[in-house]
Design an enzyme around this catalytic site. Structure first.
Site, PDB file in Angstrom:
ATOM      1  N   GLU A 287     -26.996  -1.859  37.330  1.00 12.89           N
ATOM      2  CA  GLU A 287     -26.976  -2.721  38.515  1.00 12.89           C
ATOM      3  C   GLU A 287     -27.605  -2.088  39.761  1.00 12.89           C
ATOM      4  O   GLU A 287     -26.908  -1.549  40.626  1.00 12.89           O
ATOM      5  CB  GLU A 287     -25.541  -3.157  38.822  1.00 12.89           C
ATOM      6  CG  GLU A 287     -24.916  -3.913  37.673  1.00 12.89           C
ATOM      7  CD  GLU A 287     -23.610  -4.602  38.052  1.00 12.89           C
ATOM      8  OE1 GLU A 287     -23.076  -4.320  39.138  1.00 12.89           O
ATOM      9  OE2 GLU A 287     -23.141  -5.426  37.265  1.00 12.89           O
TER      10      GLU A 287
ATOM     11  N   GLU B 100     -22.361  -6.729  30.360  1.00 12.85           N
ATOM     12  CA  GLU B 100     -21.056  -6.953  30.983  1.00 12.85           C
ATOM     13  C   GLU B 100     -20.853  -8.440  31.148  1.00 12.85           C
ATOM     14  O   GLU B 100     -21.789  -9.174  31.474  1.00 12.85           O
ATOM     15  CB  GLU B 100     -20.945  -6.324  32.387  1.00 12.85           C
ATOM     16  CG  GLU B 100     -20.779  -4.844  32.396  1.00 12.85           C
ATOM     17  CD  GLU B 100     -20.643  -4.267  33.810  1.00 12.85           C
ATOM     18  OE1 GLU B 100     -20.166  -4.985  34.726  1.00 12.85           O
ATOM     19  OE2 GLU B 100     -21.021  -3.101  33.993  1.00 12.85           O
TER      20      GLU B 100
HETATM   21  C1  PNW Z   1     -20.033  -4.745  38.065  1.00 12.07           C
HETATM   22  N1  PNW Z   1     -20.627  -8.371  43.405  1.00 12.07           N
HETATM   23  O1  PNW Z   1     -19.969  -4.652  39.435  1.00 12.07           O
HETATM   24  C2  PNW Z   1     -20.016  -3.294  37.628  1.00 12.07           C
HETATM   25  O2  PNW Z   1     -21.038  -2.922  36.751  1.00 12.07           O
HETATM   26  C3  PNW Z   1     -18.674  -2.823  37.165  1.00 12.07           C
HETATM   27  O3  PNW Z   1     -18.587  -1.451  37.377  1.00 12.07           O
HETATM   28  C4  PNW Z   1     -17.590  -3.606  37.874  1.00 12.07           C
HETATM   29  O4  PNW Z   1     -16.313  -3.101  37.657  1.00 12.07           O
HETATM   30  C5  PNW Z   1     -17.703  -5.040  37.394  1.00 12.07           C
HETATM   31  O5  PNW Z   1     -19.010  -5.560  37.622  1.00 12.07           O
HETATM   32  C6  PNW Z   1     -16.698  -5.974  38.051  1.00 12.07           C
HETATM   33  O6  PNW Z   1     -16.862  -5.966  39.427  1.00 12.07           O
HETATM   34  C7  PNW Z   1     -20.129  -5.625  40.345  1.00 12.07           C
HETATM   35  O7  PNW Z   1     -20.032  -8.175  44.513  1.00 12.07           O
HETATM   36  C8  PNW Z   1     -19.482  -5.450  41.556  1.00 12.07           C
HETATM   37  O8  PNW Z   1     -21.340  -9.382  43.221  1.00 12.07           O
HETATM   38  C9  PNW Z   1     -19.658  -6.346  42.572  1.00 12.07           C
HETATM   39  C10 PNW Z   1     -20.469  -7.446  42.370  1.00 12.07           C
HETATM   40  C11 PNW Z   1     -21.110  -7.625  41.142  1.00 12.07           C
HETATM   41  C12 PNW Z   1     -20.941  -6.717  40.147  1.00 12.07           C
END
Ligand code: PNW
Length: 482
Positions: free
Chosen positions: A200, A388
């Site tokens: 990401e 994911e």
């Molecule tokens: C992903 N947003 O993170 C990550 O790859 C993981 O580590 C995380 O725990 C999981 O999704 C759940 O959050 C994100 O704000 C964190 O849009 C924030 C966002 C998207 C993905």
């Protein structure tokens, strides 16, 4: 002393978790009773898995020579995370990894995606590797293979070694990442067949250096942020080349990207084409650059004088051919066709748009179909994985140890239904990694948001399978969703 107690307890509880998963408390319906036609069958050999990341589960942040990452520094800075929570202990998976592998085994997954903490292996980011840190990942890989679970490794899931001067502001960090990737692939590619470079891009560039909500918590101007983005995709490309040069022949290389997923507001030709245009432009600094080896004209025009400074040869490195694309899929962007120069509009979300427990996690299950379809139609990757997908929910554990997370099951079932559509239309989707195996450190949200199939009591480290774990085990054993 405290750790020992926790460890012993955790061990007992992993056994208890297996027993609960198998117990009559969640009765299994005999498969023979299910009319086969009512199930949406996935292709044979479809790979079902779970995903986690190092800083979110390992704990043991100063053990065996590990030095801080930017997330240690950030989480220990007052006011940056929910209740000041840190990953110091997290799920203590550094010690409890064998129990966690048993949780995977009980689910019946064939694949497990986890990440390596760069500063465990290279405490200073570069220089001499730390043997004890590397040994931990050798043990995890051994344990997975012993249980017939294939390891899929992410090299970078945001925990940049603090010691690297300037972090992602420095081009030297891209080079350091390539060197780290070379070392890991030499160490592990005899037994690990799949590597993801980065996880990401936006989360460790824009959210870390522009919004400041994630480590390192800066709010820099656009020109600097664009340069940081460039260093990130360059690092990815350098790692791809390093793994090709140092890993075993045939090692499969890709990345795990939360690309903006553009869902056509109505499934008509004009809106589908608008969604394709939007997919290229909305992902221009990242996935588009990686898959095309260039920045779009639109991105360069929009950024003007703030566009990244690109050195000769960079774009070729960034566009290094990949074996597969991994997509982290959560929230849809609804797109419609429009007469403007870009040819599309991203719709605003209504206040009533449904979401899960994280405020950003809007529910639109067709997002997973369009993630696969847009990327496939535009760039024709050889293979795709959902690296994911999953959700936070307000889980409650009862006195007798049950977590009836029907909302999470609803969320997952609907997403898998739409993933089934993509598979049945022939898109090259090879597998699905559910986020996450167990509740863990949810970055700036600390431990307040639970994404796991297993409930974790963070005081005792007890793991308890939720209803969703039982449901996912059924999905895997039938290779189908109902
Ligand atoms: C992903 N947003 O993170 C990550 O790859 C993981 O580590 C995380 O725990 C999981 O999704 C759940 O959050 C994100 O704000 C964190 O849009 C924030 C966002 C998207 C993905």
């Amino acid at each position: 002393m405290k750790t020992l107690t926790r460890r012993r307890f955790g061990k007992t509880m992993a056994g208890a978790a297996a027993a609960a998963l198998a117990s009559a408390s969640f009765p299994r319906i005999a498969l023979a009773q299910m009319p086969a036609a009512s199930l949406l069958q996935f292709p044979p050999n479809f790979l079902w898995g779970c995903a986690t990341a190092a800083y979110q589960i390992e704990g043991a942040v100063s053990e065996d020579g590990r030095k801080p990452s930017v997330w240690d520094t950030f989480s220990h800075t007052p006011g940056k995370t929910f209740h000041g929570e840190t990953g110091d202990v997290a799920d203590d998976s550094y010690h409890l990894y064998k129990e966690d592998v048993q949780l995977l085994k009980n689910l019946g997954v064939k694949v497990y995606r986890f990440s390596i903490s760069w500063s465990r292996v290279f405490p200073d980011g570069t220089g001499q590797p730390n043997q004890k840190g590397m040994d931990y990942y050798q043990r995890v890989v051994d344990e997975l293979l012993k249980n017939n679970i294939a390891p899929y490794i992410t090299l970078f899931h945001w925990d940049l070694p603090q010691a690297l001067p300037g972090g992602w502001q420095s081009r030297d960090t891209s080079k350091a990442f390539g060197d780290y990737a070379a070392y890991i692939s030499k160490q592990l590619s005899d037994r690990v067949g799949h590597f993801f470079t980065t996880n990401e891009f936006t989360c460790f560039t824009d959210i870390g250096y522009k919004e400041g909500r994630f480590a390192p918590g800066l709010k820099l101007p656009d020109a600097q942020v664009n340069q940081i983005r460039h260093h990130a995709v360059l690092a990815h490309g350098m790692a791809v080349q390093a793994i090709r040069a140092n890993g075993k022949a045939g090692t499969q290389i890709g990345l795990a990207e939360n690309a903006a997923v553009c869902v056509p507001v109505i499934e008509t030709r004009e809106h589908i084409e608008a969604a394709h245009r939007a997919t290229r432009e909305e992902n221009a600094p990242f996935l588009t650059a990686v898959l095309e080896g260039k920045y779009t004209d639109g991105y360069l025009q929009r950024e003007g004088a703030n566009a990244p400074k690109v050195e000769a040869g960079d774009m070729k490195i960034i566009g290094s051919p990949l074996d597969f694309v991994g997509l982290n899929v959560y929230t849809p962007e609804y797109v419609r066709a429009d007469a403007s120069p870009v040819g599309y509009v991203v719709e605003k979300r209504q206040a009533s748009f449904p979401r899960m427990a994280s405020d950003w996690l809007y529910i639109g299950p067709e997002v997973i179909y369009w993630a696969v379809r847009n990327v496939s139609d535009i760039w024709k990757p050889k293979a795709l994985y959902i690296t994911e997908n999953g959700c936070s929910a307000d889980d409650v554990i009862t006195a007798d140890g049950r977590v009836e997370d029907t909302d999470r099951v609803m969320y997952l079932r609907n997403h898998l239904t739409h993933l089934h559509r993509a598979a049945s239309e022939g898109y090259p989707i090879k597998g699905y990694f559910l986020w996450s195996l167990l509740d863990n450190y949810e970055w700036a949200d600390g431990y307040s948001k639970r994404f796991g199939l297993h409930y974790v009591d963070f005081k005792t480290q007890a793991r308890t399978p939720k209803l969703s774990a039982v449901w996912y085990r059924e999905v895997i054993s039938r290779n189908a969703v109902e």
